[in-house]
Design a protein around this motif. Structure first.
Motif, PDB file in Angstrom:
ATOM      1  N   SER A 189       0.842  -1.204   0.000  1.00 57.34           N
ATOM      2  CA  SER A 189       0.000   0.000   0.000  1.00 57.34           C
ATOM      3  C   SER A 189       0.867   1.241   0.000  1.00 57.34           C
ATOM      4  O   SER A 189       1.737   1.396   0.860  1.00 57.34           O
ATOM      5  CB  SER A 189      -0.917   0.019   1.228  1.00 57.34           C
ATOM      6  N   GLY A 190       0.621   2.125  -0.965  1.00 61.34           N
ATOM      7  CA  GLY A 190       1.368   3.368  -1.022  1.00 61.34           C
ATOM      8  C   GLY A 190       1.443   3.890  -2.441  1.00 61.34           C
ATOM      9  O   GLY A 190       1.201   3.173  -3.399  1.00 61.34           O
ATOM     10  N   ARG A 191       1.798   5.153  -2.567  1.00 61.60           N
ATOM     11  CA  ARG A 191       1.863   5.798  -3.879  1.00 61.60           C
ATOM     12  C   ARG A 191       3.251   5.640  -4.479  1.00 61.60           C
ATOM     13  O   ARG A 191       4.245   6.079  -3.883  1.00 61.60           O
ATOM     14  CB  ARG A 191       1.515   7.279  -3.759  1.00 61.60           C
ATOM     15  N   THR A 211      -0.983 -11.538  -3.943  1.00 63.60           N
ATOM     16  CA  THR A 211      -0.419 -10.199  -3.785  1.00 63.60           C
ATOM     17  C   THR A 211      -1.471  -9.154  -4.125  1.00 63.60           C
ATOM     18  O   THR A 211      -2.027  -9.155  -5.227  1.00 63.60           O
ATOM     19  CB  THR A 211       0.809 -10.011  -4.684  1.00 63.60           C
ATOM     20  N   VAL A 212      -1.745  -8.248  -3.185  1.00 66.65           N
ATOM     21  CA  VAL A 212      -2.748  -7.201  -3.342  1.00 66.65           C
ATOM     22  C   VAL A 212      -2.044  -5.851  -3.336  1.00 66.65           C
ATOM     23  O   VAL A 212      -1.325  -5.521  -2.385  1.00 66.65           O
ATOM     24  CB  VAL A 212      -3.800  -7.253  -2.216  1.00 66.65           C
ATOM     25  N   LEU A 213      -2.249  -5.062  -4.397  1.00 67.39           N
ATOM     26  CA  LEU A 213      -1.615  -3.755  -4.519  1.00 67.39           C
ATOM     27  C   LEU A 213      -2.647  -2.647  -4.336  1.00 67.39           C
ATOM     28  O   LEU A 213      -3.721  -2.682  -4.945  1.00 67.39           O
ATOM     29  CB  LEU A 213      -0.951  -3.595  -5.892  1.00 67.39           C
ATOM     30  N   THR A 214      -2.312  -1.665  -3.518  1.00 61.73           N
ATOM     31  CA  THR A 214      -3.098  -0.435  -3.389  1.00 61.73           C
ATOM     32  C   THR A 214      -2.134   0.712  -3.684  1.00 61.73           C
ATOM     33  O   THR A 214      -1.488   1.257  -2.775  1.00 61.73           O
ATOM     34  CB  THR A 214      -3.708  -0.290  -1.981  1.00 61.73           C
ATOM     35  N   LEU A 215      -2.025   1.067  -4.968  1.00 59.30           N
ATOM     36  CA  LEU A 215      -0.969   1.984  -5.408  1.00 59.30           C
ATOM     37  C   LEU A 215      -1.487   3.418  -5.447  1.00 59.30           C
ATOM     38  O   LEU A 215      -1.709   4.012  -6.502  1.00 59.30           O
ATOM     39  CB  LEU A 215      -0.436   1.544  -6.777  1.00 59.30           C
ATOM     40  N   ARG A 216      -1.691   3.967  -4.266  1.00 61.52           N
ATOM     41  CA  ARG A 216      -2.131   5.355  -4.105  1.00 61.52           C
ATOM     42  C   ARG A 216      -1.791   5.792  -2.690  1.00 61.52           C
ATOM     43  O   ARG A 216      -1.378   4.977  -1.845  1.00 61.52           O
ATOM     44  CB  ARG A 216      -3.635   5.477  -4.355  1.00 61.52           C
ATOM     45  N   PHE A 217      -1.979   7.074  -2.438  1.00 58.84           N
ATOM     46  CA  PHE A 217      -1.786   7.582  -1.084  1.00 58.84           C
ATOM     47  C   PHE A 217      -2.792   6.930  -0.147  1.00 58.84           C
ATOM     48  O   PHE A 217      -3.977   6.819  -0.466  1.00 58.84           O
ATOM     49  CB  PHE A 217      -1.964   9.104  -1.064  1.00 58.84           C
ATOM     50  N   VAL A 218      -2.319   6.458   1.008  1.00 56.64           N
ATOM     51  CA  VAL A 218      -3.215   5.895   2.021  1.00 56.64           C
ATOM     52  C   VAL A 218      -3.241   6.818   3.237  1.00 56.64           C
ATOM     53  O   VAL A 218      -2.199   7.284   3.701  1.00 56.64           O
ATOM     54  CB  VAL A 218      -2.799   4.460   2.429  1.00 56.64           C
TER      55      VAL A 218
END
Length: 334
Positions: A189-191, A211-218
């Motif tokens: 998680s992160g940008r 694998t789970v991606l959260t590609l942005r500002f958290v």
């Protein structure tokens, strides 16, 4: 004592370290803290100027804004010299930024020459010009994030949370995790710092549905959830010296897997060996597997020892540092 800080009035995106530092100083009797604006820094009185990332002072979003800021920085340094106001500098990074102009390099060198006292976050940080220095450990984040949003850990879950840059080795983490067998998962998680890096991470993660991606500002709530739902936070930085990410995970009661070096060895000795697991060389699937086994071993309710990183202590130590800088400048003047 009036302390002029180099950061502006905190906003929601302000580094929590700076917010908690200002609060800890404001709670010290006899200390007044000013946040930064050019008008305040140039036209009002202060006993000490405390700078954190001086490159921010000399940068700008356009060539004109950059030039104006650089001229104002020169005026500020001149004012501090005339009024004999000491500069105290916290060394967050080991080196100056790369890719900056010669004028920016010159201004940063000028600030370094005028620095009366350096604050190091650990014993391994070198001081650039041989001036006096003190060590004040980076404070923890327990008070910042609190405990209300803490989640129960998901068995076998590994996490990386934070701004994603090339040097942080997230590509290596995804590749190593793909070779890990069993019922495990990885949440990143992160940008990412560039669209190209984001695309590379997506390509690496695509073959492995674990694998789970959260590609942005958290935001803070997401950060707390992602960290506390994990059993282990992995930070495979190619270079690691002062890491807020490590302290964030520890503050939220989750162990970390980090590269072996002197700084991390000292941190492990300070907070507890089971909380800071280290690996040598390139990150390997066996390193993650070993760290997950260690992560399951702390007794229920145990927490890492962060007593040396309480913010009331940090406020008192910073106040002592400011007084030492004032004494040094007065001694030179006499």
């Amino acid at each position: 004592m009036v302390v002029q800080q180099s950061f502006p009035r905190p906003r929601p995106t302000t580094n929590p370290y700076l917010v908690m530092l200002a609060e800890s100083l404001a709670s010290v009797p006899g200390v007044s803290v000013k946040t930064f604006s050019w008008r305040t820094a140039l036209l009002s009185r202060a006993d000490v100027f405390h700078v954190h990332w001086p490159e921010i002072l000399v940068s700008g979003q356009s060539p004109v804004k950059k030039l104006v800021r650089q001229a104002l920085t020169l005026l500020l340094v001149a004012k501090l010299a005339v009024t004999r106001t000491p500069i105290v500098r916290t060394l967050h990074n080991l080196e100056r930024p790369t890719g900056i102009s010669r004028r920016e390099q010159w201004l940063l060198a000028l600030i370094e020459r005028r620095t009366a006292l350096w604050i190091r976050l650990n014993d391994d940080t070198p001081v650039p010009n041989g001036r006096p220095s003190v060590v004040i450990p980076h404070g923890h984040y327990r008070d910042w994030y609190g405990v209300d949003q803490v989640s129960e850990p998901v068995e076998g879950r590994v996490a990386f949370v934070g701004l994603i840059r090339r040097y942080k080795g997230v590509e290596t983490l995804i590749e190593a995790f793909r070779e890990l067998p069993g019922d495990v998962s990885l949440h990143v998680s992160g940008r990412p710092s560039t669209p190209e890096l984001a695309a590379a991470l997506e390509a690496l993660a695509e073959p492995d549905p674990r694998t789970v991606l959260t590609l942005r500002f958290v935001d803070d709530a997401e950060l707390v959830r992602e960290i506390t739902e994990s059993r282990l936070v992995v930070l495979p930085y190619r270079e690691m010296h002062n890491s807020g990410g490590v302290l964030t995970a520890l503050s939220l009661g989750r162990p970390v897997l980090v590269p072996a070096n002197d700084v991390n060895r000292r941190l492990a000795a300070e907070v507890g060996q089971n909380w800071v697991v280290q690996y040598d060389g390139d990150l390997d699937p066996r390193d993650i597997e070993r760290a997950l086994a260690v992560a399951a071993s702390p007794s229920s309710g145990a927490r890492p020892d962060l007593s040396a990183r309480e913010w009331d202590l940090a406020g008192a130590l910073h106040t002592e540092a400011y007084r030492a800088a004032l004494t040094a400048v007065r001694r030179l003047a006499s």
